[in-house]
Design an enzyme around this catalytic site. Structure first.
Site, PDB file in Angstrom:
ATOM      1  N   LYS A 101       0.852  -1.190   0.000  1.00  0.00           N
ATOM      2  CA  LYS A 101       0.000   0.000   0.000  1.00  0.00           C
ATOM      3  C   LYS A 101       0.886   1.237   0.000  1.00  0.00           C
ATOM      4  O   LYS A 101       1.639   1.480   0.943  1.00  0.00           O
ATOM      5  CB  LYS A 101      -0.917   0.018   1.231  1.00  0.00           C
ATOM      6  CG  LYS A 101      -1.640   1.356   1.402  1.00  0.00           C
ATOM      7  CD  LYS A 101      -2.557   1.404   2.606  1.00  0.00           C
ATOM      8  CE  LYS A 101      -2.887   2.842   2.974  1.00  0.00           C
ATOM      9  NZ  LYS A 101      -3.798   2.955   4.108  1.00  0.00           N
ATOM     10  N   GLY A 162      -8.501   8.672   9.736  1.00  0.00           N
ATOM     11  CA  GLY A 162      -8.773   8.757  11.166  1.00  0.00           C
ATOM     12  C   GLY A 162      -9.906   9.689  11.545  1.00  0.00           C
ATOM     13  O   GLY A 162     -10.190   9.872  12.727  1.00  0.00           O
ATOM     14  N   ALA A 188      -9.817   4.955   4.143  1.00  0.00           N
ATOM     15  CA  ALA A 188      -9.819   6.095   5.066  1.00  0.00           C
ATOM     16  C   ALA A 188     -11.167   6.804   5.109  1.00  0.00           C
ATOM     17  O   ALA A 188     -11.816   6.995   4.081  1.00  0.00           O
ATOM     18  CB  ALA A 188      -8.747   7.110   4.740  1.00  0.00           C
ATOM     19  N   GLY A 189     -11.557   7.165   6.310  1.00  0.00           N
ATOM     20  CA  GLY A 189     -12.720   8.006   6.527  1.00  0.00           C
ATOM     21  C   GLY A 189     -13.969   7.294   6.974  1.00  0.00           C
ATOM     22  O   GLY A 189     -14.884   7.916   7.503  1.00  0.00           O
ATOM     23  N   ASN A 210      -9.176   1.145   9.552  1.00  0.00           N
ATOM     24  CA  ASN A 210      -8.456   0.802  10.772  1.00  0.00           C
ATOM     25  C   ASN A 210      -9.117   1.463  11.977  1.00  0.00           C
ATOM     26  O   ASN A 210      -9.692   0.809  12.836  1.00  0.00           O
ATOM     27  CB  ASN A 210      -6.985   1.228  10.652  1.00  0.00           C
ATOM     28  CG  ASN A 210      -6.130   0.717  11.804  1.00  0.00           C
ATOM     29  OD1 ASN A 210      -6.599   0.328  12.860  1.00  0.00           O
ATOM     30  ND2 ASN A 210      -4.834   0.693  11.605  1.00  0.00           N
ATOM     31  N   THR A 211      -9.111   2.807  11.992  1.00  0.00           N
ATOM     32  CA  THR A 211      -9.600   3.529  13.172  1.00  0.00           C
ATOM     33  C   THR A 211     -11.066   3.234  13.472  1.00  0.00           C
ATOM     34  O   THR A 211     -11.453   3.154  14.642  1.00  0.00           O
ATOM     35  CB  THR A 211      -9.397   5.043  12.986  1.00  0.00           C
ATOM     36  OG1 THR A 211      -8.059   5.277  12.538  1.00  0.00           O
ATOM     37  CG2 THR A 211      -9.609   5.786  14.293  1.00  0.00           C
TER      38      THR A 211
END
Lengths: 260, 71
Positions: A101, A162, A188-189, A210-211
């Site tokens: 990535k 995040g 993301a997001g 992830n987050t």
């Protein structure tokens, strides 16, 4: 019905890719990864601690590379050169592993990607034989250029890393999805399960997060929710939604056979 | 005569006991034997298969990395 996600010629059953950062401990990381059903996990490449606890457990003890497809990232890199160096190390670290990535950031506050550095790095990495899944902005032209360079997947942000702000520009994502011939994954997001489902309903090939899992009050429960959301969103996309109408004179129940 | 030499490992100066050390010897010295690591020396990757063959020089800059949790 087989509906595999194919990236660089390899098939995956799960369309959810999960990051391994920010968990309470490795046990929680493993439990969340298991609950998510993911087959591809992202990892970061960092300097080893010198002279500290040579025997302390590592992420690899909990997520053996034989069980998962590792996706080493370039998180924290702000230049093409740093990203390229990091992934060369990752390739050596993971025994000539090529699927990576690429992300090159442009700003430490927003973590917004630097697309010019990303493009420069992608060119070198593709030439060196890497299979590049590339994190980028939701600019359709940049996405197209990254595909032309030879990236194996393009991964536009839904919103900032995040942030958990969800899918802020579904229209751009749709333009990218419609024109791309390689898998488009939202990276993301995503903040909650409905965000993941919306991404999949737009026609994304997958979602990387992830987050949204690690920062949930109960990360393992959220990992399971994300698994279902990605599956539901995918099936909803494949099924094809009904047309939207402001109103309909066609009720769902028969108009004949009424009593009276 | 001063024995040993200084190199830079992960951005920190490190005094080595000998002037004749390979990357392999450094990895042992740092108790990283058997760990999954990758090594870069002065900007170039040192393949694991070459650890025993690559001789360190004074002021070498090494990066020794592993995989950690991340998104």
């Amino acid at each position: 019905m087989s509906d595999a996600l194919v990236i660089a010629g390899k098939s995956y059953e799960s369309r959810l890719l999960v990051g391994t950062g920010k968990y309470k401990d490795f046990a929680e990381t493993r439990a969340a990864i298991d609950a998510s059903g993911t087959e591809i996990v992202t990892v970061a490449i960092r300097r080893t601690n010198i002279g500290q606890n040579a025997n302390e457990p590592s992420l690899l003890d909990y997520l053996p590379p034989a069980e998962f497809t590792y996706l080493p990232n370039t998180a924290g890199c702000y230049s093409a050169d740093d990203a390229i160096r990091t992934l060369r190390l990752a390739r050596e670290l993971l025994d000539d592993h090529r699927l990576v990535k690429l992300e090159v950031l442009g700003d430490p506050n927003t973590l917004y990607p630097n697309v010019t550095e990303t493009i420069a790095a992608a060119k070198v990495l593709v030439k060196e034989g890497f299979e590049v899944m590339v994190y980028t902005s939701d600019d359709p032209i940049i996405a197209r250029q990254l595909e032309e360079i030879g990236c194996v997947a393009v991964m536009p942000l839904a919103s900032l890393i995040g942030s958990g702000m969800g899918i802020l520009n579904p229209w751009n994502l749709q333009i990218i999805i419609e024109s791309a011939k390689i898998p488009v994954l939202v990276d993301a997001g995503v903040g909650c399960a409905s965000d993941a489902a919306i991404a999949m309903e737009l026609g994304c090939a997958g979602v990387l997060m992830n987050t949204a899992i690690a920062a949930a009050r109960d990360p393992v429960l959220m990992a399971g929710a994300m698994k279902k959301a990605v599956e539901a969103g995918r099936e909803s996309f494949l099924a094809g939604r009904m047309a939207k109408k402001l109103y309909s004179a066609s009720p769902s129940s028969p108009t004949t056979g009424m009593i009276g | 005569m001063k024995s040993g030499m200084q190199i830079l490992v992960n951005g920190k100066a490190m005094q080595l006991p000998s002037e004749a050390m390979t990357v392999m010897a450094l990895v042992e010295h740092m108790q990283l034997t058997g760990k999954r690591i990758a090594v870069e020396r002065n900007g170039d990757i040192v393949p694991r298969s070459q650890f025993h063959a690559v001789q360190l020089q004074g002021n070498d800059k090494l990066e020794i990395v592993g995989a950690v949790g991340g998104g």
